[in-house]
Design a protein around this motif. Structure first.
Motif, PDB file in Angstrom:
ATOM      1  N   TYR A   1      -1.920 -19.826-110.881  1.00 13.23           N
ATOM      2  CA  TYR A   1      -1.571 -18.835-111.890  1.00 13.23           C
ATOM      3  C   TYR A   1      -2.768 -18.568-112.780  1.00 13.23           C
ATOM      4  O   TYR A   1      -3.677 -19.393-112.895  1.00 13.23           O
ATOM      5  CB  TYR A   1      -0.362 -19.275-112.715  1.00 13.23           C
ATOM      6  CG  TYR A   1      -0.616 -20.318-113.755  1.00 13.23           C
ATOM      7  CD1 TYR A   1      -0.825 -19.971-115.082  1.00 13.23           C
ATOM      8  CD2 TYR A   1      -0.651 -21.671-113.422  1.00 13.23           C
ATOM      9  CE1 TYR A   1      -1.055 -20.938-116.045  1.00 13.23           C
ATOM     10  CE2 TYR A   1      -0.877 -22.629-114.382  1.00 13.23           C
ATOM     11  CZ  TYR A   1      -1.087 -22.257-115.691  1.00 13.23           C
ATOM     12  OH  TYR A   1      -1.321 -23.213-116.635  1.00 13.23           O
ATOM     13  N   SER A   2      -2.769 -17.400-113.385  1.00 14.97           N
ATOM     14  CA  SER A   2      -3.822 -17.051-114.336  1.00 14.97           C
ATOM     15  C   SER A   2      -3.180 -16.339-115.514  1.00 14.97           C
ATOM     16  O   SER A   2      -2.140 -15.689-115.377  1.00 14.97           O
ATOM     17  CB  SER A   2      -4.880 -16.164-113.678  1.00 14.97           C
ATOM     18  OG  SER A   2      -4.292 -14.956-113.240  1.00 14.97           O
TER      19      SER A   2
ATOM     20  N   GLU B   1      -1.454 -13.149-122.651  1.00 13.14           N
ATOM     21  CA  GLU B   1      -0.397 -13.710-121.806  1.00 13.14           C
ATOM     22  C   GLU B   1      -0.094 -15.160-122.176  1.00 13.14           C
ATOM     23  O   GLU B   1       1.053 -15.578-122.095  1.00 13.14           O
ATOM     24  CB  GLU B   1      -0.788 -13.596-120.333  1.00 13.14           C
ATOM     25  CG  GLU B   1      -0.747 -12.173-119.820  1.00 13.14           C
ATOM     26  CD  GLU B   1      -1.287 -12.037-118.417  1.00 13.14           C
ATOM     27  OE1 GLU B   1      -0.847 -11.118-117.708  1.00 13.14           O
ATOM     28  OE2 GLU B   1      -2.167 -12.848-118.018  1.00 13.14           O
ATOM     29  N   ARG B   2      -1.113 -15.900-122.593  1.00 11.14           N
ATOM     30  CA  ARG B   2      -0.858 -17.272-123.052  1.00 11.14           C
ATOM     31  C   ARG B   2       0.005 -17.269-124.300  1.00 11.14           C
ATOM     32  O   ARG B   2       0.895 -18.100-124.457  1.00 11.14           O
ATOM     33  CB  ARG B   2      -2.167 -18.005-123.341  1.00 11.14           C
ATOM     34  CG  ARG B   2      -2.898 -18.390-122.074  1.00 11.14           C
ATOM     35  CD  ARG B   2      -4.062 -19.262-122.374  1.00 11.14           C
ATOM     36  NE  ARG B   2      -3.565 -20.571-122.809  1.00 11.14           N
ATOM     37  CZ  ARG B   2      -4.332 -21.506-123.320  1.00 11.14           C
ATOM     38  NH1 ARG B   2      -5.624 -21.299-123.473  1.00 11.14           N
ATOM     39  NH2 ARG B   2      -3.831 -22.656-123.693  1.00 11.14           N
ATOM     40  N   ILE B   3      -0.232 -16.321-125.201  1.00 14.73           N
ATOM     41  CA  ILE B   3       0.534 -16.234-126.446  1.00 14.73           C
ATOM     42  C   ILE B   3       1.995 -15.909-126.159  1.00 14.73           C
ATOM     43  O   ILE B   3       2.895 -16.502-126.731  1.00 14.73           O
ATOM     44  CB  ILE B   3      -0.094 -15.195-127.394  1.00 14.73           C
ATOM     45  CG1 ILE B   3      -1.455 -15.700-127.877  1.00 14.73           C
ATOM     46  CG2 ILE B   3       0.822 -14.903-128.573  1.00 14.73           C
ATOM     47  CD1 ILE B   3      -2.284 -14.658-128.614  1.00 14.73           C
ATOM     48  N   VAL B   4       2.227 -14.966-125.226  1.00 15.95           N
ATOM     49  CA  VAL B   4       3.606 -14.531-124.949  1.00 15.95           C
ATOM     50  C   VAL B   4       4.235 -15.295-123.786  1.00 15.95           C
ATOM     51  O   VAL B   4       5.354 -14.978-123.369  1.00 15.95           O
ATOM     52  CB  VAL B   4       3.681 -13.005-124.688  1.00 15.95           C
ATOM     53  CG1 VAL B   4       3.239 -12.234-125.900  1.00 15.95           C
ATOM     54  CG2 VAL B   4       2.900 -12.610-123.450  1.00 15.95           C
TER      55      VAL B   4
ATOM     56  N   THR C   1       0.142 -14.262-114.184  1.00 17.55           N
ATOM     57  CA  THR C   1       0.099 -13.783-112.816  1.00 17.55           C
ATOM     58  C   THR C   1       0.119 -14.977-111.870  1.00 17.55           C
ATOM     59  O   THR C   1      -0.678 -15.904-112.032  1.00 17.55           O
ATOM     60  CB  THR C   1      -1.178 -12.955-112.583  1.00 17.55           C
ATOM     61  OG1 THR C   1      -1.166 -11.839-113.482  1.00 17.55           O
ATOM     62  CG2 THR C   1      -1.267 -12.454-111.163  1.00 17.55           C
ATOM     63  N   LEU C   2       1.026 -14.953-110.900  1.00 14.43           N
ATOM     64  CA  LEU C   2       1.080 -15.992-109.863  1.00 14.43           C
ATOM     65  C   LEU C   2       0.425 -15.458-108.599  1.00 14.43           C
ATOM     66  O   LEU C   2       0.673 -14.315-108.201  1.00 14.43           O
ATOM     67  CB  LEU C   2       2.519 -16.354-109.525  1.00 14.43           C
ATOM     68  CG  LEU C   2       3.260 -17.297-110.439  1.00 14.43           C
ATOM     69  CD1 LEU C   2       4.684 -17.481-109.944  1.00 14.43           C
ATOM     70  CD2 LEU C   2       2.574 -18.634-110.537  1.00 14.43           C
ATOM     71  N   THR C   3      -0.384 -16.283-107.963  1.00 13.52           N
ATOM     72  CA  THR C   3      -0.987 -15.943-106.685  1.00 13.52           C
ATOM     73  C   THR C   3      -0.512 -16.968-105.676  1.00 13.52           C
ATOM     74  O   THR C   3      -0.719 -18.169-105.862  1.00 13.52           O
ATOM     75  CB  THR C   3      -2.523 -15.943-106.782  1.00 13.52           C
ATOM     76  OG1 THR C   3      -2.913 -15.050-107.831  1.00 13.52           O
ATOM     77  CG2 THR C   3      -3.148 -15.501-105.475  1.00 13.52           C
ATOM     78  N   ILE C   4       0.133 -16.488-104.613  1.00 13.00           N
ATOM     79  CA  ILE C   4       0.746 -17.373-103.625  1.00 13.00           C
ATOM     80  C   ILE C   4       0.083 -17.140-102.273  1.00 13.00           C
ATOM     81  O   ILE C   4       0.095 -16.030-101.746  1.00 13.00           O
ATOM     82  CB  ILE C   4       2.263 -17.107-103.531  1.00 13.00           C
ATOM     83  CG1 ILE C   4       2.902 -17.323-104.903  1.00 13.00           C
ATOM     84  CG2 ILE C   4       2.905 -17.977-102.467  1.00 13.00           C
ATOM     85  CD1 ILE C   4       4.283 -16.773-105.018  1.00 13.00           C
TER      86      ILE C   4
ATOM     87  N   SER D   1       4.606 -18.454-116.388  1.00 17.70           N
ATOM     88  CA  SER D   1       3.937 -18.546-115.090  1.00 17.70           C
ATOM     89  C   SER D   1       3.467 -19.969-114.773  1.00 17.70           C
ATOM     90  O   SER D   1       3.529 -20.397-113.621  1.00 17.70           O
ATOM     91  CB  SER D   1       2.773 -17.568-115.012  1.00 17.70           C
ATOM     92  OG  SER D   1       1.853 -17.800-116.061  1.00 17.70           O
ATOM     93  N   GLY D   2       3.022 -20.714-115.784  1.00 20.17           N
ATOM     94  CA  GLY D   2       2.616 -22.099-115.548  1.00 20.17           C
ATOM     95  C   GLY D   2       3.790 -22.961-115.126  1.00 20.17           C
ATOM     96  O   GLY D   2       3.690 -23.781-114.206  1.00 20.17           O
TER      97      GLY D   2
END
Length: 191
Positions: free
Chosen positions: A114-115, A120-123, A127-130, A147-148
């Motif tokens: 994930y990135s 995005e960290r605040i909210v 994004t997940l990459t599979i 996402s984490g």
């Protein structure tokens, strides 16, 4: 609203059901307020006269069209996009009128990463990459809430699926050992 059971196998259970992050509907809500406010203000500014009703009707019609395009469609797109983690696979479904979907067996997933940007960290989004075995490329899912946490859940579910498959395979091999030989002869040890 729970994910439909008819799309699952008999021994499959939904572990997590997600839609894109809730902030994806922030701008449609803001646009709703602006369009409704602007249309109300515009309709109030129409001077009295024989055409007042038609002009107001035109403003309401234009506002209605803008609401459908700028508000209803994005809300429906958000509502009809599903990311479902089950005990056996990862399912994606999206689309309002035309539907598109993909199922990835947990046993085929080779890597999940994930990135996140600072926002995005605040909210708590990302994004997940599979990556999957035997596939042409990575599957990228954007605007995933937590996402984490979803990445960690997928890693855990992949391990659980591998353990379940190993136990099923061991049980299958054990049941093969209990059968008599195919030729019908039983060997006995002579001492």
């Amino acid at each position: 609203m729970p994910y439909p059971d008819r799309l699952l196998t008999d021994d499959e259970e939904v572990v997590r059901h997600l839609h894109p992050h809730g902030l994806t509907i922030f701008w449609p809500v803001v646009l709703f307020l602006l369009v409704v406010g602007g249309a109300s203000f515009g309709a109030a500014l129409v001077p009295p006269g024989p055409q007042q009703g038609m002009v107001r009707l035109g403003i309401v019609g234009l506002a209605g069209l803008l609401l459908v395009v700028l508000v209803v469609v994005p809300l429906l797109r958000w509502r009809t996009t599903h990311y479902v983690v089950t005990t056996h696979r990862l399912l994606f479904r999206e689309g309002i009128l035309a539907r598109r979907g993909r199922d990835l067996g947990l046993s085929r997933i080779t890597d999940v990463s994930y990135s996140q940007t600072l926002w995005e960290r605040i909210v708590r989004s990302g994004t997940l990459t599979i990556e999957t075995a035997g596939d042409g490329g990575a599957t990228v899912l954007r605007q995933i809430p937590d996402s984490g946490g979803v990445q960690q859940l997928l890693a855990y579910m992949i391990e659980e699926d591998a353990d379940r498959r190993a136990q099923e395979h061991a049980g299958y091999l054990r049941s093969d050992d209990d059968r008599p030989p195919a030729d019908g002869w039983h060997s006995t040890a002579v001492l």
